[in-house]
Design an enzyme around this catalytic site. Structure first.
Site, PDB file in Angstrom:
ATOM      1  N   SER A  29       0.841  -1.197   0.000  1.00  0.00           N
ATOM      2  CA  SER A  29       0.000   0.000   0.000  1.00  0.00           C
ATOM      3  C   SER A  29       0.881   1.254   0.000  1.00  0.00           C
ATOM      4  CB  SER A  29      -0.932  -0.027   1.211  1.00  0.00           C
ATOM      5  OG  SER A  29      -1.913   0.967   1.109  1.00  0.00           O
ATOM      6  N   ASN A  30       0.340   2.381   0.364  1.00  0.00           N
ATOM      7  CA  ASN A  30       1.107   3.635   0.412  1.00  0.00           C
ATOM      8  C   ASN A  30       0.592   4.511   1.550  1.00  0.00           C
ATOM      9  OD1 ASN A  30      -1.070   5.472  -0.601  1.00  0.00           O
ATOM     10  ND2 ASN A  30      -0.951   4.061  -2.350  1.00  0.00           N
ATOM     11  N   HIS A  31       1.221   5.665   1.738  1.00  0.00           N
ATOM     12  CA  HIS A  31       0.939   6.507   2.911  1.00  0.00           C
ATOM     13  C   HIS A  31      -0.206   7.494   2.722  1.00  0.00           C
ATOM     14  CE1 HIS A  31       4.106   5.113   5.481  1.00  0.00           C
ATOM     15  NE2 HIS A  31       5.007   5.279   4.520  1.00  0.00           N
ATOM     16  N   SER A  32      -1.003   7.337   1.667  1.00  0.00           N
ATOM     17  CA  SER A  32      -2.104   8.282   1.483  1.00  0.00           C
ATOM     18  C   SER A  32      -3.027   8.279   2.703  1.00  0.00           C
ATOM     19  CB  SER A  32      -2.925   7.886   0.246  1.00  0.00           C
ATOM     20  OG  SER A  32      -4.147   8.583   0.241  1.00  0.00           O
ATOM     21  N   ALA A  96      -4.846   7.584  -4.037  1.00  0.00           N
ATOM     22  CA  ALA A  96      -3.477   7.172  -4.377  1.00  0.00           C
ATOM     23  C   ALA A  96      -3.534   5.675  -4.689  1.00  0.00           C
ATOM     24  CB  ALA A  96      -2.535   7.451  -3.214  1.00  0.00           C
TER      25      ALA A  96
END
Ligand code: C5P
Length: 225
Positions: A29-32, A96
């Site tokens: 995943s990502n930090h959005s 994101a």
């Protein structure tokens, strides 16, 4: 910002990160944070729009009167976005989305092996906002994307506007101090074929209200899509 400037309109917003499962307990995943998308949903509601928020996992409270469609993966978000995009006048892609997902989803938890290295093969996810922008006339909403860039911000954003066939793109400097990912503040440049407009650093809700006011003016005056 005029109350009611979007009354009678339907706005669909994607927000947050997506999670791409590796096995039953792991994901990429990502930090959005989802904050910008949720702020846009609040501003769209305040402007009188019917507002649908298609959101990856964020833990943020959903604004009152917003129709929330929770999703996990990019594929889920893609499917829900296309279902709802054909019935809206404005589509804003603030999510994101993970660019890639594991090529295979392991059915069981992957065990630690003897090797010090492991490889996970990834395949590309569908581009949601580009698919919405490619809908045929009559089904295609006014389509807006974000460009979060760490370098050559405006140049890359203009490239994305073209390549994805968007009506407008919001360029977001993600390395500048105190704005962008996870922050409560943001500063953006709005780009479309008529030119560019910089919105100074302020709260994401302030940015969202300015963006919604601007978008309300850009929408075709009447008719569906
Ligand atoms: O290509 P890039 O990810 O930088 O483009 C960002 C814009 O495209 C954002 O509006 C994002 O929500 C959207 N996007 C999408 N589907 C993807 C990747 C990005 O809708 N698979």
């Amino acid at each position: 910002f005029e109350t009611g400037s979007l009354s009678g309109k339907t706005v669909v917003i994607t927000a947050g990160p997506t999670r791409e499962a590796v096995d039953p307990v792991r994901y990429i995943s990502n930090h959005s944070s989802g904050k910008m998308g949720y702020a846009l949903a609040q501003a769209a509601i305040d402007a009188g729009a019917k507002t649908i928020l298609i959101s990856g996992p964020t833990g943020l409270p959903v604004p009152d009167r917003v129709q929330h469609i929770p999703v996990i993966s990019a594929d889920d978000m893609y499917r829900e976005s296309l279902v709802h995009a054909v019935d809206c006048q404005l589509f804003i892609a603030a999510a994101a989305v993970a660019d890639y997902r594991p090529a295979v989803l392991a059915e069981q938890k992957i065990k630690k092996g003897a090797d010090d290295e492991m490889v996970i093969r990834l395949v590309k996810n569908p581009d949601i906002v580009a698919a919405v922008a490619a809908l045929p006339q009559g089904q295609r909403p006014f389509t807006v994307g974000f460009a979060a860039e760490s370098e050559c911000l405006l140049q890359h954003a203009r490239g994305k506007l073209e390549r994805k066939n968007l009506d407008l793109i919001i360029a977001n400097d993600i390395v500048a101090e105190g704005i962008g990912f996870n922050s409560d503040d943001n500063a953006v440049t709005v780009i479309d074929k008529s030119g560019e407009l910089a919105l100074d650093k302020q709260s994401k809700s302030g940015i969202a209200r300015q963006l919604i006011a601007l978008l309300a003016k850009k929408l075709p005056a009447s008719g569906t899509n």
